[in-house]
Scaffold this motif. Sequence first.
Motif, PDB file in Angstrom:
ATOM      1  N   ASN A   1      15.079 -10.960  -4.963  1.00 19.09           N
ATOM      2  CA  ASN A   1      14.763 -11.806  -6.418  1.00 19.09           C
ATOM      3  C   ASN A   1      13.617 -11.244  -7.075  1.00 19.09           C
ATOM      4  O   ASN A   1      12.836 -12.211  -7.032  1.00 19.09           O
ATOM      5  CB  ASN A   1      14.953 -12.829  -6.046  1.00 19.09           C
ATOM      6  CG  ASN A   1      15.414 -13.877  -7.444  1.00 19.09           C
ATOM      7  OD1 ASN A   1      15.607 -13.420  -8.540  1.00 19.09           O
ATOM      8  ND2 ASN A   1      14.990 -15.229  -7.314  1.00 19.09           N
TER       9      ASN A   1
ATOM     10  N   LEU B   1      10.764 -11.452  -2.832  1.00 17.13           N
ATOM     11  CA  LEU B   1      10.833 -10.680  -4.393  1.00 17.13           C
ATOM     12  C   LEU B   1      11.555  -9.575  -4.510  1.00 17.13           C
ATOM     13  O   LEU B   1      11.981  -9.100  -5.572  1.00 17.13           O
ATOM     14  CB  LEU B   1       9.247 -10.443  -4.604  1.00 17.13           C
ATOM     15  CG  LEU B   1       8.349 -11.778  -4.989  1.00 17.13           C
ATOM     16  CD1 LEU B   1       6.882 -11.555  -4.988  1.00 17.13           C
ATOM     17  CD2 LEU B   1       9.067 -12.236  -6.140  1.00 17.13           C
TER      18      LEU B   1
ATOM     19  N   LYS C   1      17.731 -15.003  -0.352  1.00 20.28           N
ATOM     20  CA  LYS C   1      16.566 -15.041  -1.295  1.00 20.28           C
ATOM     21  C   LYS C   1      16.017 -16.675  -0.975  1.00 20.28           C
ATOM     22  O   LYS C   1      14.881 -16.649  -0.799  1.00 20.28           O
ATOM     23  CB  LYS C   1      16.658 -15.019  -2.374  1.00 20.28           C
ATOM     24  CG  LYS C   1      17.631 -16.019  -3.342  1.00 20.28           C
ATOM     25  CD  LYS C   1      17.941 -15.327  -4.618  1.00 20.28           C
ATOM     26  CE  LYS C   1      19.044 -16.795  -5.253  1.00 20.28           C
ATOM     27  NZ  LYS C   1      18.777 -16.039  -6.609  1.00 20.28           N
ATOM     28  N   THR C   2      16.917 -17.585  -0.587  1.00 18.90           N
ATOM     29  CA  THR C   2      16.398 -18.752  -0.641  1.00 18.90           C
ATOM     30  C   THR C   2      15.545 -18.908   0.895  1.00 18.90           C
ATOM     31  O   THR C   2      14.418 -19.812   0.923  1.00 18.90           O
ATOM     32  CB  THR C   2      17.635 -19.853  -0.655  1.00 18.90           C
ATOM     33  OG1 THR C   2      18.220 -19.930  -1.744  1.00 18.90           O
ATOM     34  CG2 THR C   2      16.940 -21.249  -0.224  1.00 18.90           C
TER      35      THR C   2
ATOM     36  N   ALA D   1      12.140 -17.199   0.790  1.00 21.74           N
ATOM     37  CA  ALA D   1      11.393 -17.969  -0.066  1.00 21.74           C
ATOM     38  C   ALA D   1      10.899 -19.166   0.595  1.00 21.74           C
ATOM     39  O   ALA D   1       9.584 -19.394   0.598  1.00 21.74           O
ATOM     40  CB  ALA D   1      11.706 -18.222  -1.633  1.00 21.74           C
TER      41      ALA D   1
ATOM     42  N   ARG E   1       8.002 -18.286  -9.428  1.00 20.52           N
ATOM     43  CA  ARG E   1       7.132 -19.099  -8.144  1.00 20.52           C
ATOM     44  C   ARG E   1       7.002 -18.429  -7.278  1.00 20.52           C
ATOM     45  O   ARG E   1       5.639 -18.622  -6.667  1.00 20.52           O
ATOM     46  CB  ARG E   1       8.031 -20.418  -7.822  1.00 20.52           C
ATOM     47  CG  ARG E   1       8.608 -21.160  -9.045  1.00 20.52           C
ATOM     48  CD  ARG E   1       9.719 -22.404  -8.668  1.00 20.52           C
ATOM     49  NE  ARG E   1      10.879 -21.719  -8.314  1.00 20.52           N
ATOM     50  CZ  ARG E   1      11.734 -22.404  -7.889  1.00 20.52           C
ATOM     51  NH1 ARG E   1      11.711 -23.464  -7.624  1.00 20.52           N
ATOM     52  NH2 ARG E   1      12.852 -21.605  -7.495  1.00 20.52           N
ATOM     53  N   MET E   2       7.674 -17.134  -6.565  1.00 21.88           N
ATOM     54  CA  MET E   2       7.092 -16.665  -5.456  1.00 21.88           C
ATOM     55  C   MET E   2       6.003 -15.787  -5.613  1.00 21.88           C
ATOM     56  O   MET E   2       5.152 -15.713  -4.837  1.00 21.88           O
ATOM     57  CB  MET E   2       8.581 -15.820  -5.003  1.00 21.88           C
ATOM     58  CG  MET E   2       8.246 -15.119  -3.573  1.00 21.88           C
ATOM     59  SD  MET E   2       7.619 -16.662  -2.137  1.00 21.88           S
ATOM     60  CE  MET E   2       8.880 -17.961  -2.465  1.00 21.88           C
ATOM     61  N   GLU E   3       6.235 -15.239  -6.934  1.00 26.48           N
ATOM     62  CA  GLU E   3       5.111 -14.506  -7.388  1.00 26.48           C
ATOM     63  C   GLU E   3       3.582 -15.095  -7.472  1.00 26.48           C
ATOM     64  O   GLU E   3       2.550 -14.632  -6.853  1.00 26.48           O
ATOM     65  CB  GLU E   3       5.338 -13.695  -8.949  1.00 26.48           C
ATOM     66  CG  GLU E   3       6.201 -12.651  -8.685  1.00 26.48           C
ATOM     67  CD  GLU E   3       6.316 -11.720 -10.036  1.00 26.48           C
ATOM     68  OE1 GLU E   3       6.491 -12.531 -11.016  1.00 26.48           O
ATOM     69  OE2 GLU E   3       6.549 -10.734  -9.697  1.00 26.48           O
TER      70      GLU E   3
ATOM     71  N   SER F   1      12.872 -11.593 -10.027  1.00 24.90           N
ATOM     72  CA  SER F   1      12.375 -12.522 -11.345  1.00 24.90           C
ATOM     73  C   SER F   1      12.059 -13.796 -10.790  1.00 24.90           C
ATOM     74  O   SER F   1      11.736 -14.814 -11.412  1.00 24.90           O
ATOM     75  CB  SER F   1      13.623 -12.619 -12.016  1.00 24.90           C
ATOM     76  OG  SER F   1      14.655 -13.275 -11.269  1.00 24.90           O
ATOM     77  N   ASP F   2      11.670 -14.032  -9.382  1.00 20.99           N
ATOM     78  CA  ASP F   2      11.254 -15.319  -9.069  1.00 20.99           C
ATOM     79  C   ASP F   2       9.794 -15.338  -9.146  1.00 20.99           C
ATOM     80  O   ASP F   2       9.039 -15.225  -8.064  1.00 20.99           O
ATOM     81  CB  ASP F   2      11.556 -15.457  -7.501  1.00 20.99           C
ATOM     82  CG  ASP F   2      11.266 -16.983  -6.902  1.00 20.99           C
ATOM     83  OD1 ASP F   2      10.576 -17.588  -7.761  1.00 20.99           O
ATOM     84  OD2 ASP F   2      11.827 -17.028  -5.791  1.00 20.99           O
TER      85      ASP F   2
END
Length: 302
Positions: free
Chosen positions: A171, A168, A141-142, A145, A176-178, A173-174
């Motif tokens: 992850n 997304l 995920k890192t 992103a 910041r990415m949304e 629930s990120d």
Amino acid sequence: MAEADIKRKFNEALKFEKEGKISQAAKIYSEILGMNPKFQKAYLNLGALYSRSGDSEKAIKTYQKALDLGKTPELYYNLGVELYRLGSLDAAVKALKSSLELNKRYLNSHLLLAYCYKQLERPEKSELYLKNAIKIDPKNKTAFAALATIYFDTEKWQEALEAANTALQINPSDARMEILLTDIHVKLGNYKQSFETLKKVTTSAPGFVQFSDSIKAAKQNPKKEDKLFFDNLEVLTRKKLDEFKDKLTMSKESPEDFEAPQAQDALDLSLMYLFHGDTERALKYLLYAQKNLQENPASEAS
């Protein structure tokens, strides 16, 4: 000191570490190294303790002593971390590449190299190491992103969209990415998707939900000063909304004579509705501001 005694003290230091007793653990590791200066694991753990306490310079010196006893990918990576924290980016890159010379699949070194090159304003190298990380761990995920951010910064909107969506999926629930995804949709002209994503964030992300709940609670049981604030806000919002609608109407009826509302007009209304606790309207005016700035980049909101 006998090997059994050193092992006993080492386990004692590990116990202190688990209990969060950093200074006691560091003291024992130092005692062990005084007795046996070739105990590399003690250097590694001691360096990690210095790192946890924020003393990068001591951590670097300790890791360098450990490297004199034998080179490992982990040691070079840890050294790279401390150099990165100190802003010594070129030295960090050198240490991290040394890590990869020993193990080309050492994931953390690829990730940190990507961040180093981002700081060095070399996005093409950052992209390369993030893609390497994804080859090693296809669900990292890192990496996805960070890749989305790199593509956004370099205006590769479609690539940014794909990377953000993948991040997304891995992850969900990120928040910041949304939020980044809403900006990407605006850049692509997908305003409806931008609005829907923003709406989702504000109804699920803890920070937004907590803020909204606090506003609602303050309005339901207002103190004297709170009531005055909300009464004044109501008057100002109505006035601002009337001005906004007038500008919008006149610009549509006579675009050669009247300008449409500017981004700042919409941002003001968005903030006002946010403090009303009306998140959906706040988002609509925020989206108008985003769209305005996207279509008229020279017209920046003050």
